[in-house]
Every structure is written in C-alpha cells, then in structure tokens.
Motif scaffolding. Structure first.
Motif: not given
Ligand code: ZN
Ligand code: KG4
Length: 329
Positions: A110-112, A135-140, A300-302
């Motif tokens: 899961n990305h979160i 907290a990011s561009g798609g979820h908080s 950030t995403d990695n």
């Molecule tokens: Zn992300």
C-alpha cells in the motif's frame, strides 16, 4: 535480504534495492514533472506512457547503482494501491515478471504504508505504537499503527489532499507545478499572519481534514484581486496559505498522538518536505513524543520506501501470487 522495490503509482518511475528493509543500496527515480507541469497537474494517460518508456531503464539503473546483478534479488515489492490505475499496472507487470523469472517472492504494498516506512530507512522500527501523518498530492491521512504492518486510518481528507490544495493554489497564483515547493519558496519572505485564511476544524474529536474551503478562499481572493487590480503581496499570500495548511495538519496529528498515547510520530508524503510543517510540529508536540521526518528525497514518491514496507511484510510471511492486482483506491 535484498528487496527490489518498484513504485509507479503517480508521476515518478522508481526502482530501488534495499537491504533488510533499512539500508538503501540504490534508489533510482525518473520524474515526469516536466511532462505534466505544462498542464498544471498529472495527466493519467501521459503518466502511464512515461512509465512504459522509463521502467526498464530505471530498473537497470537501480541494479547497477546497487552494484549487484538482478539474480542477487531475494524478493520484489511493488505498489498496488492507491494510485492511477494505468500507472500502477506498469509497475505491477514489471514486478510480476521479475518475480516469475527469478522465482523470488512477490509482495504488494500500500502506497500510504510505504510513505510511513520511508522513516525506517533512517530510524529503527523499534518504538510502537506510532501515529503517522501522510500528506501528499493524492492523500492526507492520519494513521494509527499499533504494531508493524498494522495500519488503521483514523483521519483522512474529506475533499482535497493537502498537496492538491498547494498545487491548485499555486496554479491560481501563476506559480509552476508542483505547487508545494513553489509556494514554500516564496513564503519564506512573507508574513504568515498577513491574511486570515479559514481553517476547517470539523466536528469535535474528528481527525479528518477538509482543505477545499481554504483552497476556494485562496482562489476567490486571487480572482478578486485580478479583477479589481488590487495589489496582493504574493509572499504574504503564500506564507498565509501555507500556514493555514500547516496548522490544520499539525493540530489533528498532535491531537491523535496525545489521544492514542504514542511515544513516536512519523510524517511522510511530499508535503512532509515542507520546512514550515516541520517547524510547526517541533513546536507543538509535547516533550516525550519523538518526531521524525524522512529526508525530503524520501518524502516524495520513491521505491526505497516500497522496498522497506515490502521487506517487513515478506518477513512476516505476507507473500502474494501472480494474481495480485492493482487498485486505484
Ligand atoms: Zn505518494
Ligand atoms: O508523495 P508525493 O511525491 O506524490 C503523491 O503521492 O502525491 O507528493 C507530491 C505532492 C505535491 O502535491 C507537491 O506539491 C507536494 O507533495 N509537495 C510539497 C512540498 N514538496 C512537495 N508541498 C509543500 N511543501 C513542499 N516543500
């Protein structure tokens, strides 16, 4: 144990090699920011196409940076949800192929959860329970983790994500994409108390967020100034907007940490790179509660965070079969 992590949920194609869930051997990232910036946000179909073009190059880079050969990999971890469905499927297909060809276990992540595990690339996973803010561009999300690999989302945004609010406001201000770093840059010279933007507190006891009222207030204010020719100090505007987002994120997370009596708060996601957020957390958390933010590159995403989360699942015996699927939610 060497885990290959693969992340393609949004606009970064990333592949990483992580040892025992905590030591990064490589973390190759190909960003698509240039492709999407002219549209002011991520265009899903363009993201999928870019992942297709980049994935094998990024994989080669991750293997060669790690100084290993593909055959040394002991398992493959891949982001399966949430994210853009077409984008997720590219990473998932690559992961399944490698797992099948090398006969090594596959695990969906899961990305979160991965954003939380980015912290364990820097500090040991030895203090539980934990409250985390992603907290990011798609979820908080505010998350309570009683023990490793156990996630309970206790608060989430009811409308826009924090990063999305940054991005949309930055767009109205004529700043580039991504908006968060752009707003942070000019906010440094502004007065965060200059404009009193609304902060949604929602019902008593809720850990949920709402950013759409704040975003709309910012957009309306900007539009009005354009129409009437009123001079707005863009630095004050950026600083005041940023402060409103930060106040809401910190208030809910600190409340959760106190209510759930945790000794550790972890933060992750692109917005966690924000220095004003970091400072507000440091000033608001009661002493005795440890706070950690990953290095901005790991916020950030990695794929390193995906490999880390995947490792802790694999050692518990969570192994997925080739029927593993992606899910946008
Ligand atoms: Zn992300
Ligand atoms: O985690 P991430 O790379 O991708 C998603 O999963 O969405 O987060 C990207 C988001 C964008 O909305 C971007 O504007 C925001 O994180 N962001 C920031 C900062 N750096 C990135 N927001 C505020 N301040 C920053 N320094």
């Amino acid at each position: 144990m060497l885990i290959l992590g693969i992340e393609t949920s949004c606009d970064e194609t990333s592949v990483s090699v992580v040892e025992d869930g905590v030591r990064i051997l490589s973390n190759a990232i190909s960003s698509q920011v240039d492709v999407h910036s002219r549209y002011g946000g991520v265009v899903p179909e363009l993201a999928s196409r870019q992942h297709v073009q980049s994935i094998l190059y990024v994989l080669d880079e991750a293997i060669s940076d790690a100084g290993i050969s593909l055959a040394d990999i002991d398992g493959v971890a891949v982001t399966t949800n949430p994210g853009l469905i077409g984008a997720l499927l590219i990473g998932l297909t690559a992961a399944k192929t490698i797992s099948f060809a090398l006969r090594v276990p596959l695990v969906g992540v899961n990305h979160i959860e991965a954003h939380v595990y980015a912290n364990f690339l820097e500090i040991p996973p030895d203090t539980w329970p934990v409250v985390a803010l992603v907290a990011s561009g798609g979820h908080s999300d505010v998350i309570y983790l009683p023990s490793p690999c156990e996630l309970r989302v206790i608060g989430r945004t009811r409308d826009d994500a924090a990063g999305e609010a940054f991005d949309k406001t930055a767009r109205a201000m004529g700043l580039g994409y991504p908006g968060g770093p752009a707003i942070e840059r000019i906010a440094r010279e502004g007065n965060p108390r200059a404009i009193d933007f609304p902060r949604a507190h929602l019902e008593e006891g809720s850990y949920d967020f709402s950013f759409s009222g704040l975003k709309t207030a910012a957009l309306v204010r900007m539009e009005r100034a354009k129409k009437t020719g009123e001079e707005i100090d863009i630095r004050d505007f950026a600083a005041s907007f940023q402060q409103a987002v930060v106040d809401i994120l910190v208030e809910k997370t600190v409340k959760a940490a106190i209510d759930f009596e945790v000794r550790r708060v972890l933060v992750g996601g692109g917005v966690a790179a924000n220095q004003a957020l970091r400072e507000a957390f440091r000033n608001s958390l009661p002493s005795g509660i440890e706070l950690h933010f990953p290095h901005p590159e790991l916020c950030t995403d990695n794929a390193a965070m995906v490999a880390s989360a995947g490792y802790f699942r694999l050692v518990r015996g969570d192994i997925d079969g080739l029927e593993l699927n992606a899910d946008s939610r």
